[in-house]
Design a protein around this motif. Structure first.
Motif, PDB file in Angstrom:
ATOM      1  N   MET A   1     -11.013   4.315   5.400  1.00  0.00           N
ATOM      2  CA  MET A   1     -10.928   4.385   4.292  1.00  0.00           C
ATOM      3  C   MET A   1     -11.644   3.141   3.794  1.00  0.00           C
ATOM      4  SD  MET A   1      -9.175   6.604   2.538  1.00  0.00           S
ATOM      5  CE  MET A   1      -8.354   5.628   0.998  1.00  0.00           C
TER       6      MET A   1
ATOM      7  N   GLN B   1     -10.676   0.342   6.241  1.00  0.00           N
ATOM      8  CA  GLN B   1      -9.366   0.529   6.838  1.00  0.00           C
ATOM      9  C   GLN B   1      -9.655   1.717   7.656  1.00  0.00           C
ATOM     10  OE1 GLN B   1      -5.996   1.513   4.447  1.00  0.00           O
ATOM     11  NE2 GLN B   1      -4.672   0.003   5.648  1.00  0.00           N
TER      12      GLN B   1
ATOM     13  N   ARG C   1       4.781  -1.113   8.542  1.00  0.00           N
ATOM     14  CA  ARG C   1       5.279   0.226   7.732  1.00  0.00           C
ATOM     15  C   ARG C   1       6.720   0.237   7.577  1.00  0.00           C
ATOM     16  NH1 ARG C   1       2.783   4.787   6.747  1.00  0.00           N
ATOM     17  NH2 ARG C   1       1.079   4.440   7.821  1.00  0.00           N
TER      18      ARG C   1
ATOM     19  N   ARG D   1     -12.210   7.854   1.339  1.00  0.00           N
ATOM     20  CA  ARG D   1     -12.145   8.370   2.846  1.00  0.00           C
ATOM     21  C   ARG D   1     -13.483   8.858   3.452  1.00  0.00           C
ATOM     22  NH1 ARG D   1      -8.070   8.920   5.924  1.00  0.00           N
ATOM     23  NH2 ARG D   1      -6.435   8.907   3.951  1.00  0.00           N
TER      24      ARG D   1
ATOM     25  N   GLN E   1       0.935  -1.071   0.050  1.00  0.00           N
ATOM     26  CA  GLN E   1      -0.117  -0.077   0.004  1.00  0.00           C
ATOM     27  C   GLN E   1       0.849   1.229   0.079  1.00  0.00           C
ATOM     28  OE1 GLN E   1      -2.545   0.988   3.267  1.00  0.00           O
ATOM     29  NE2 GLN E   1      -4.148   1.261   1.854  1.00  0.00           N
TER      30      GLN E   1
ATOM     31  N   ARG F   1      -5.174   0.925  10.565  1.00  0.00           N
ATOM     32  CA  ARG F   1      -4.398   0.431   9.403  1.00  0.00           C
ATOM     33  C   ARG F   1      -5.080  -0.903   9.123  1.00  0.00           C
ATOM     34  NH1 ARG F   1       1.551   0.701  10.419  1.00  0.00           N
ATOM     35  NH2 ARG F   1       1.574  -1.365  11.064  1.00  0.00           N
TER      36      ARG F   1
ATOM     37  N   GLY G   1     -10.091   3.648  -3.258  1.00  0.00           N
ATOM     38  CA  GLY G   1     -10.420   3.938  -1.902  1.00  0.00           C
ATOM     39  C   GLY G   1     -11.331   5.420  -1.727  1.00  0.00           C
TER      40      GLY G   1
ATOM     41  N   SER H   1       1.963   5.472  -0.621  1.00  0.00           N
ATOM     42  CA  SER H   1       1.418   6.662   0.232  1.00  0.00           C
ATOM     43  C   SER H   1      -0.023   7.187  -0.224  1.00  0.00           C
ATOM     44  CB  SER H   1       2.419   7.627   0.060  1.00  0.00           C
ATOM     45  OG  SER H   1       2.819   8.044  -1.336  1.00  0.00           O
ATOM     46  N   LYS H   2      -0.295   6.772  -1.170  1.00  0.00           N
ATOM     47  CA  LYS H   2      -1.660   7.395  -1.760  1.00  0.00           C
ATOM     48  C   LYS H   2      -2.706   6.370  -1.401  1.00  0.00           C
ATOM     49  CE  LYS H   2      -0.026  10.600  -5.262  1.00  0.00           C
ATOM     50  NZ  LYS H   2       0.027  10.759  -6.905  1.00  0.00           N
ATOM     51  N   LYS H   3      -2.238   5.423  -0.475  1.00  0.00           N
ATOM     52  CA  LYS H   3      -3.371   4.233  -0.127  1.00  0.00           C
ATOM     53  C   LYS H   3      -3.767   3.323  -1.237  1.00  0.00           C
ATOM     54  CE  LYS H   3      -3.779   6.022   4.015  1.00  0.00           C
ATOM     55  NZ  LYS H   3      -3.165   5.458   5.153  1.00  0.00           N
TER      56      LYS H   3
END
Lengths: 116, 114
Positions: free
Chosen positions: B89, B39, A112, B109, A37, B43, B107, A39-41
């Motif tokens: 998310m 999510q 992470r 949010r 995943q 996380r 995704g 940084s922009k998810k």
């Protein structure tokens, strides 16, 4: 009991280093995965193993090497870490073809990785 | 190849109200599965609901339900009586029967306004 557990949860390291992330599942599932995943998810599959055999290998640099010593474990080793490798890495598992809930993935809590 | 599209990067809803998150997908397969994962800030990826494409009836899990329109390749998630704990998310995902590779959307949010 954690169904899919990953270690470490956080990893900070320097560019050029080699690091590993471990994953274990106690669900008796046949198939395990690594997802990245960014940084922009955005979540993207990297690898998938079924009963210790590699079945999915997306376009991932050779610096990434998965290893499955048995069907309950799938580890990810990364050589020569680069800044762009910074991300959250998720391990997941699913029962496997023909099983009840075959297509449902259970995810670990993520690891992470920060590369400085 | 399979693609999943979520066109709403962000949504917000008042607590106790209803919100719908959109998802469209594209696949050449006739048998496939669709999912919504949540999510939260912790996380952890949590399965919210799933739908088998061969089932015409929309899936429901308590306050969460889907509107599955197979011909339109649309799979929206409706959250009723929104709660603060729903803030997260939300990812739409799909995989084909016989292929466990799960493809995710980008995704949405969701923010819950007290």
């Amino acid at each position: 009991d954690t169904a899919v557990s990953q270690t470490p949860k956080y990893l900070v390291t320097q560019m050029g280093n080699d690091k590993s992330i471990k994953c274990e599942q106690n669900l008796g599932h046949d198939t395990m995965y690594w997802y990245k995943q960014d940084s922009k998810k955005f979540l993207k599959i990297m690898f998938s193993y079924n009963n210790k055999e590699l079945i999915i290998n997306e376009t991932v640099p050779n610096r990434f090497s998965p290893k499955s010593p048995d069907k309950a474990h799938l580890n990810l080793h990364i050589n020569s870490l680069e800044l762009g490798d910074s991300a959250v890495y998720f391990c997941a598992s699913c029962p496997g073809l023909g099983a009840i809930g075959a297509n449902v993935l259970t995810f670990g809590a993520g690891s992470r990785l920060t590369v400085l | 190849a399979q693609t999943v599209t979520q066109s709403q990067p962000e949504m917000s809803v008042q607590e106790a109200e209803t919100v719908t998150l959109s998802c469209t997908y594209d696949t050449s397969e006739s048998d496939y599965y669709l999912f919504w994962y949540k999510q939260p800030p912790s996380r952890q990826m949590i399965l919210v609901i799933r739908q088998e494409a061969y089932k015409q009836q929309n899936a429901t899990e308590n306050r969460f339900s889907v509107n599955f329109q197979k011909a339109a390749k649309s799979f929206s998630l409706k959250i009723s009586d929104s709660q603060l704990g729903d803030a997260a998310m939300y990812f739409c995902a799909a995989n084909n029967f016989g292929n466990e590779k799960l493809t995710f959307g980008t995704g949405t949010r969701l923010t819950i306004i007290p």
